[in-house]
Design an enzyme around this catalytic site. Structure first.
Site, PDB file in Angstrom:
ATOM      1  N   ALA A   1       0.998  -1.133  -0.070  1.00 13.08           N
ATOM      2  CA  ALA A   1       0.084   0.026   0.057  1.00 13.08           C
ATOM      3  C   ALA A   1       0.753   1.245   0.037  1.00 13.08           C
ATOM      4  CB  ALA A   1      -0.752   0.157   1.239  1.00 13.08           C
ATOM      5  N   TYR A   2       0.247   2.279  -0.368  1.00 17.99           N
ATOM      6  CA  TYR A   2       1.155   3.572  -0.220  1.00 17.99           C
ATOM      7  C   TYR A   2       0.546   4.592   0.718  1.00 17.99           C
ATOM      8  CZ  TYR A   2       3.281   1.920  -4.651  1.00 17.99           C
ATOM      9  OH  TYR A   2       4.052   1.211  -5.441  1.00 17.99           O
TER      10      TYR A   2
END
Length: 162
Positions: free
Chosen positions: A29-30
């Protein structure tokens, strides 16, 4: 400082499967995303985690900083993700002196298969396996950053085949 130099392709056939030497389940995930930089968290097989920062606008080469972090920290960071958490299985496939990483996406991007090869310099010319399709190096739509933050709701926004 490490440099990430890679080329990326869509995958046309399953010809790579018999040659795969390993596989790993990834969730990533960012937590920060800008045009020229990103901060990503990744959990590998539920057993280890890394925090990665990438900086640069080049289609092939970017600065990359990676750090091991506790899995619990990574999972907590994923709760603050921008967009979606990407799910994929990564296979390592040796081919004529280079190792290709073939990512088979699950979740909202199910059906998308991308292969990338890391190189030592932009002038490297890895032999291209016959199972590769169209090159998508530099096409931001196929970056994990974009897949997580921009194209998560419309699975038909991207061509999934070569």
């Amino acid at each position: 400082m490490a440099k990430e130099i890679e080329r990326k392709f869509l995958v046309r056939t399953d010809g790579w499967r018999a040659k795969a030497v390993s596989k790993a389940i990834l969730k990533q995930a960012y937590v920060a995303s800008m045009d020229d930089r990103s901060v990503r968290v990744r959990v590998l097989d539920g057993e280890s985690a890394r925090l990665t920062m990438k900086i640069g606008r080049s289609s092939m080469t970017r600065d990359e900083f990676e750090y091991d972090i506790p899995v619990a920290d990574a999972e907590e960071l994923m709760e603050s993700a921008i967009g979606i958490v990407i799910e994929k299985t990564r296979y390592r496939v040796p081919h004529e002196g280079f190792v290709w990483e073939v990512d088979v996406f699950g979740g909202p991007h199910r059906g998308l298969i991308i292969a990338e090869v890391e190189m030592k310099s932009e002038s490297d010319a890895p032999p291209l396996p016959t199972w590769l399709g169209r090159e998508v190096t530099g096409d931001f739509r196929y970056s994990n950053q974009a897949l997580a933050t921009e194209y998560q709701y419309d699975r038909h926004a991207l061509p999934h085949s070569a």
